[in-house]
Design a protein around this motif. Sequence first.
Motif, mmCIF file in Angstrom:
data_model
loop_
_atom_site.group_PDB
_atom_site.id
_atom_site.type_symbol
_atom_site.label_atom_id
_atom_site.label_comp_id
_atom_site.label_asym_id
_atom_site.label_seq_id
_atom_site.Cartn_x
_atom_site.Cartn_y
_atom_site.Cartn_z
ATOM 1 N N GLY A 53 0.045 11.041 -6.246
ATOM 2 C CA GLY A 53 0.216 9.396 -5.865
ATOM 3 C C GLY A 53 1.130 10.245 -7.322
ATOM 4 O O GLY A 53 1.448 8.666 -7.806
ATOM 5 N N THR A 56 4.855 8.714 -7.377
ATOM 6 C CA THR A 56 4.945 7.762 -6.211
ATOM 7 C C THR A 56 6.433 6.544 -7.482
ATOM 8 O O THR A 56 6.215 6.800 -8.159
ATOM 9 C CB THR A 56 3.974 6.581 -6.599
ATOM 10 O OG1 THR A 56 3.089 7.036 -6.361
ATOM 11 C CG2 THR A 56 4.527 4.544 -6.663
ATOM 12 N N GLU A 62 9.334 -1.250 -1.934
ATOM 13 C CA GLU A 62 7.833 -0.493 -1.295
ATOM 14 C C GLU A 62 7.373 0.576 -1.917
ATOM 15 O O GLU A 62 8.073 1.657 -2.097
ATOM 16 C CB GLU A 62 8.166 -1.268 0.485
ATOM 17 C CG GLU A 62 7.610 -1.536 1.450
ATOM 18 C CD GLU A 62 7.619 -0.978 2.842
ATOM 19 O OE1 GLU A 62 8.132 -0.190 2.719
ATOM 20 O OE2 GLU A 62 7.024 -2.274 3.475
ATOM 21 N N ALA A 63 6.387 0.899 -2.793
ATOM 22 C CA ALA A 63 5.619 2.270 -3.365
ATOM 23 C C ALA A 63 5.572 3.138 -2.513
ATOM 24 O O ALA A 63 5.218 3.094 -1.049
ATOM 25 C CB ALA A 63 4.994 1.531 -4.137
ATOM 26 N N VAL A 64 6.060 4.368 -2.366
ATOM 27 C CA VAL A 64 5.757 5.495 -1.389
ATOM 28 C C VAL A 64 5.954 6.769 -2.435
ATOM 29 O O VAL A 64 6.042 6.435 -3.293
ATOM 30 C CB VAL A 64 7.138 5.695 -0.557
ATOM 31 C CG1 VAL A 64 7.854 4.068 0.381
ATOM 32 C CG2 VAL A 64 8.689 6.138 -0.924
ATOM 33 N N ARG A 65 5.506 7.383 -1.633
ATOM 34 C CA ARG A 65 5.255 8.708 -2.245
ATOM 35 C C ARG A 65 6.598 9.708 -2.037
ATOM 36 O O ARG A 65 6.843 10.098 -1.494
ATOM 37 C CB ARG A 65 4.358 9.877 -1.280
ATOM 38 C CG ARG A 65 3.238 9.762 -0.765
ATOM 39 C CD ARG A 65 2.016 9.384 -1.698
ATOM 40 N NE ARG A 65 1.168 9.385 -1.548
ATOM 41 C CZ ARG A 65 0.013 8.750 -1.726
ATOM 42 N NH1 ARG A 65 0.407 8.342 -3.405
ATOM 43 N NH2 ARG A 65 -1.562 8.759 -1.983
ATOM 44 N N GLY A 112 3.114 6.976 -11.586
ATOM 45 C CA GLY A 112 2.971 7.139 -11.317
ATOM 46 C C GLY A 112 2.086 5.606 -10.252
ATOM 47 O O GLY A 112 2.432 4.635 -9.811
ATOM 48 N N ALA A 116 3.042 2.171 -8.237
ATOM 49 C CA ALA A 116 2.233 1.154 -7.345
ATOM 50 C C ALA A 116 1.206 0.083 -8.148
ATOM 51 O O ALA A 116 1.624 -0.706 -7.189
ATOM 52 C CB ALA A 116 0.605 2.795 -7.794
ATOM 53 N N GLU A 119 3.984 -2.947 -7.534
ATOM 54 C CA GLU A 119 3.873 -3.410 -6.263
ATOM 55 C C GLU A 119 2.704 -4.320 -5.824
ATOM 56 O O GLU A 119 3.189 -5.457 -5.583
ATOM 57 C CB GLU A 119 4.055 -2.288 -5.401
ATOM 58 C CG GLU A 119 4.150 -2.437 -3.782
ATOM 59 C CD GLU A 119 3.402 -1.527 -2.546
ATOM 60 O OE1 GLU A 119 2.526 -1.006 -2.658
ATOM 61 O OE2 GLU A 119 4.330 -1.872 -1.960
ATOM 62 N N SER A 137 -6.200 3.412 -4.623
ATOM 63 C CA SER A 137 -7.383 4.816 -4.456
ATOM 64 C C SER A 137 -6.115 5.821 -4.115
ATOM 65 O O SER A 137 -6.162 6.878 -3.725
ATOM 66 C CB SER A 137 -7.853 3.631 -3.136
ATOM 67 O OG SER A 137 -7.063 3.693 -1.773
ATOM 68 N N GLY A 138 -4.890 5.816 -4.129
ATOM 69 C CA GLY A 138 -3.813 6.691 -3.489
ATOM 70 C C GLY A 138 -3.365 7.355 -5.022
ATOM 71 O O GLY A 138 -2.218 8.292 -4.751
ATOM 72 N N ASN A 139 -3.554 7.058 -5.781
ATOM 73 C CA ASN A 139 -3.191 7.601 -6.987
ATOM 74 C C ASN A 139 -4.272 8.278 -7.541
ATOM 75 O O ASN A 139 -5.145 7.458 -8.416
ATOM 76 C CB ASN A 139 -2.524 6.587 -8.222
ATOM 77 C CG ASN A 139 -1.298 5.792 -7.155
ATOM 78 O OD1 ASN A 139 -0.814 4.988 -6.513
ATOM 79 N ND2 ASN A 139 -0.178 5.909 -7.446
#
Lengths: 166, 316
Positions: A53, A56, A62-65, A112, A116, A119, A137-139
Amino acid sequence: MNEMFRDKIDISLTVNGEPVEGRVPAGQHLVDFLRGALGLTGAHASCEHGVCGACTIKVNGEAVRGCLMLAAQADGADIWTVEGLSDQGTIKDLQDAFVARNALQCGFCTPGMLVAIDELLGKEGVPSRAEIREHLSGNYCRCTGYEAIVDAVETVARARAQKGAA
Amino acid sequence: MRPFTYERALDPVSAAARAAEVPGARFIAGGTNLIDLMKLEIETPDHLIDVNGTGLDEITVTEDGGLRIGALVSNTDLADHDVVRRDYPVLTRALVAGASGQLRNKATTGGNLLQRTRCPYFYDTAQPCNKRAQGSGCAALSPGAHSRQLGIIGVSDACIAQHPSDMAVALRVLDAVVETMTPAGDIRLIPLKDFHCLPGSTPEKESVLMDGEIITAVYLPPPVGGKQAYHKVRDRASYAFALVSVALIRHPDGSGRVALGGVAPKPWAMDEADAELPNGAKAVMAKLLEGARPTEENAFKIRLAERTLAAMLAGE
């Protein structure tokens, strides 16, 4: 190399509100384009496998990779990086809360995290701590143990809600 | 990452035709799985056909009262859709149990169905893997291998990889149908239960799609009602793949449907097992997991599946 088979792609997009044009290798990742061609080094190319993440960014809201998107795929996109969000002042309260609550130590994951969280805070309502944790949880952060980050987000979410209500 | 060329398709007909015509071509949509696999050189396409501009990103109510979900609808948008939340809640629950928000924002409905297994030996190119390199062997079945995460049923001597999707498990319990476009321009309708292949001796073949065939939509039948739930058991509370997941639809008369994730190379369900629902979780799993062949390390999944369903039935 005919029209159909291109290994260099022309793209035209908006980054942090400014129009940008580029000719990118087919295999270049969006985060590398932002960092290398545009000098926007806030999004970090870290694990580069979509796990951590740190890269990000916001693409079309939208927050994306940034590491799991090709620069070629960003043609026509509206992209915001942590630099743009900082310069605009939209996340100043969040940045201040991070400092006040020691929500960073080495700071590597912070850009990142901020994108995130931006968002999350853009959605309706005040998120619960569980919702904040789930959203982040993705960071990955290897310093703080996350509690301080969740505190900072919660503080800002409540303050913004109060301000909105006032 | 190996060099490749890139083009954008503007409609599914030309995308499918081009994919069949260009050697080594692959479709790219959200890219959340494919780009990672390309970095690892597990996937090495010579040419990418970007299908994001093909307009397959709508969700519409069908004439029979069901739902047509365009193949490019993101996992986030699908989970948030009002009709899905109201009439197909098991699908929303399954979607938000998968990956992280940033991945769900990009991951698509079609791509989710076609994502590859997360078997650690499939990902490690230094290891033998029949799915990645035909005939090289299965490292997951070698002595001392780590198979905790892997499949227990529907697997073969060549491959015990499990399908990683949460969304597909919910689509299976909802009896979804996959719509595709063949390179000849024909539309095919494939029930989800027949869409994924079991490994047998050809684990590299994971779906019934032919070369160049593209997923255009997923159909849901009219709402079936009932109480719907999705429970995902994993090693941490978020952002991890399922050890076992259970999608459940339960009607007031005790009848219903069950599908399992994390245990097989495809979402795992069976009418005969559904018929056992009034008799409880043990009876359902006895039927559904009959003939399971777990490893020593993942044999716990049988009890875990049973207990997960039991907890869901008790929690109503």
